[in-house]
Design a protein around this motif. Structure first.
Motif, mmCIF file in Angstrom:
data_model
loop_
_atom_site.group_PDB
_atom_site.id
_atom_site.type_symbol
_atom_site.label_atom_id
_atom_site.label_comp_id
_atom_site.label_asym_id
_atom_site.label_seq_id
_atom_site.Cartn_x
_atom_site.Cartn_y
_atom_site.Cartn_z
ATOM 1 N N ILE A 10 0.859 -1.177 0.000
ATOM 2 C CA ILE A 10 0.000 0.000 0.000
ATOM 3 C C ILE A 10 0.897 1.230 0.000
ATOM 4 C CG2 ILE A 10 -1.761 1.293 1.254
ATOM 5 C CD1 ILE A 10 -2.757 -1.342 2.409
ATOM 6 N N GLN A 47 -8.496 2.358 -1.073
ATOM 7 C CA GLN A 47 -7.423 2.514 -2.055
ATOM 8 C C GLN A 47 -7.793 1.925 -3.417
ATOM 9 O OE1 GLN A 47 -7.022 0.669 0.733
ATOM 10 N NE2 GLN A 47 -5.586 1.737 2.089
ATOM 11 N N LEU A 49 -6.714 -0.438 -6.584
ATOM 12 C CA LEU A 49 -5.858 -1.593 -6.830
ATOM 13 C C LEU A 49 -5.179 -1.375 -8.165
ATOM 14 C CD1 LEU A 49 -4.798 -4.446 -6.200
ATOM 15 C CD2 LEU A 49 -6.800 -5.353 -7.421
ATOM 16 N N THR A 86 -3.151 0.117 -3.641
ATOM 17 C CA THR A 86 -2.616 -1.195 -3.306
ATOM 18 C C THR A 86 -1.971 -1.730 -4.576
ATOM 19 O OG1 THR A 86 -4.342 -1.629 -1.665
ATOM 20 C CG2 THR A 86 -3.160 -3.529 -2.556
#
Length: 480
Positions: A10, A47, A49, A86
């Motif tokens: 992350i 977040q 991806l 991420t």
């Protein structure tokens, strides 16, 4: 920076180093104003991806978005320069699988977007069973989507907004994968009032092609004598009137029935340039003195037969479209729509448009009314067909009348049932002759009012219907 699939990282990534994923099934993110305002006020709550995607020209690492395209656009709109992400190393297939699974859980993913997502994974080696398992869909569902994914780009470009076509429209287009011209023509009509008319005609044409292919194979296999003629209805020298088989059953079945009923095996099979089929029996010798007049009368008769055949075809197609539409939409009619329609229909039943007050339905029309009701309601009454052996000579039986009244007595159903019955009464009056101005039970004037009633319910006639209402099929203008 090294990452791996088992230990995702992350990190905040500059917005300029994030790139959208061209394989994302969802092609548009829509309006992100509200999401952008929320992110600006509260920050990004989840977040993105992403997966490494090489470097830019300055050697900076790039990351391709896998999940979060909408959040990414909202972050940009909110003015964020660093976006929490991420990071995972993924193969092309893993990327597509993750995007497809994530997007299929969204209600706003269009059928064609989902279909293209499945196709992309098939191209990378996934199986239909795997796709069904990963997305929680059935294999039949996935196969259905794969079929519409096969609609070529050239066809898609024919529609005004292909992405907004309904699943039923996409399924219909996929039916014509082996006929690109028809598929493209249908795509052009998909967002017009002519769509259902064009689709029905295209399906009939496809069915007829299959019927003709089977007929040709039977004729060849059985060494039947067949010739091409310009007009199926024009008698030939040495032969009598033409027999035209119904296309509701195979040509072979009609021909064998004809022979079994005493037909002449020396009859010649006739086919036309526009793919009509029939046969003609050898005729008795003609009187030379009357030949010219006989031929003249036969030519007139042939032209009239052809005109009436086209009239019957139009009447059947237009009725089928109306009945199908009524059956599919009746549950959604509002009370006001039905009251407006009933008012218009009541005018037809009580005042009419002619010199005399309207008559009631005769026995045969009442039978046709029951048949029409069964088709437009989708819930057949107990006695669907005449059965003289059991004493059912007409369909307005006690059982049918009791069932109609029972349905009307159900709470909230009286208005809807009354509308359906009154629509069925008008359908019973419309015949092929209605459209050429020679009808008895219904004229073009009464039919135009009937279409007004349908319009109150939401029906929109296509251009062929509108032209027919305006008299395009009439032969006697005074009958309009």
């Amino acid at each position: 920076m090294e990452t791996n699939t088992t230990s995702p990282l992350i990190m905040d990534i500059p917005a300029t180093q994030l790139i959208p994923n061209a394989a994302n099934p969802r092609k548009t993110v829509g309006d992100v104003s509200e999401l952008a305002a929320s992110i600006k006020a509260q920050g990004l709550q989840q977040q993105l991806l992403v997966t490494p995607a090489g470097q830019d020209t300055d050697g900076k690492p790039l990351y391709r978005i896998v999940i979060g395209h909408r959040r990414y656009q909202a972050c940009i709109k909110a003015g964020m320069t660093m976006i929490p992400c991420t990071v995972r190393h993924l193969t092309d297939r893993e990327e597509r699988e993750i995007m497809l699974v994530e997007n299929t859980q969204r209600a706003d993913l269009t059928p064609i977007e989902e279909a293209d997502g499945y196709q992309g994974l098939l191209d990378l080696g996934a199986s239909i069973d795997e796709l069904a398992d990963k997305t929680g869909r059935s294999t039949s569902f996935v196969r259905r989507r794969i079929k519409i994914a096969g609609i070529p780009q050239a066809t898609r470009e024919k529609a005004k907004d292909f992405s907004q076509l309904t699943l039923s429209q996409l399924d219909a287009l996929a039916e014509f994968a082996d006929d690109p011209k028809t598929q493209a023509r249908l795509a052009e009509k998909a967002e017009s009032n002519d769509w259902r008319w064009e689709l029905e005609n295209a399906r009939d044409h496809k069915r007829m092609n299959q019927w003709r292919q089977a007929a040709d194979e039977y004729i060849t296999a059985n060494h039947l004598h067949a010739i091409k003629v310009k007009n199926l209805w024009t008698d030939m020298d040495g032969y009598g009137a033409t027999h035209a088989p119904t296309t509701s059953k195979p040509f072979a079945e009609s021909w064998e029935e004809y022979l079994n009923n005493g037909g002449n095996p020396a009859s010649v099979i006739l086919t036309t340039e526009n793919s009509g089929y029939g046969w003609a029996e050898p005729a008795t010798p003609k009187d030379p003195a009357n030949t010219a007049e006989v031929e003249r009368l036969k030519a007139i008769t042939a032209k009239e037969r052809e005109r009436k055949a086209k009239l019957r075809e139009y009447a059947a197609t237009s009725y089928k479209l109306r009945a199908e539409w009524i059956r599919k939409t009746s549950a959604d009619w509002t009370g006001q729509q039905m009251r407006d329609a009933i008012q218009t229909l009541a005018r037809l039943e009580t005042i009419g448009t002619g010199t005399y007050l309207p008559n009631g339905l005769d026995a045969n029309q009442r039978d046709q009314m029951i048949t029409a009701y069964n088709q437009i309601s989708g819930k057949p009454l107990p006695d669907e067909k005449k059965n003289p052996k059991e004493g059912t000579y007409h369909l307005d039986t006690t059982a049918n009348l009791n069932e109609l009244r029972r349905r009307a007595d159900k709470p909230g159903q009286e208005l809807r049932q009354l509308t359906l019955v009154m629509l069925a009464r008008q359908e019973a009056r419309i015949t092929p002759e209605t459209w050429d101005g020679t009808g008895y039970g219904s004229t073009l004037k009464t039919t135009a009012i009937y279409y007004q009633a349908l319009a109150w319910l939401g029906y929109q006639p296509n251009s062929s219907e509108q032209n027919a209402i305006n008299g395009s099929l009439t032969t006697r203008k005074d009958q309009q």
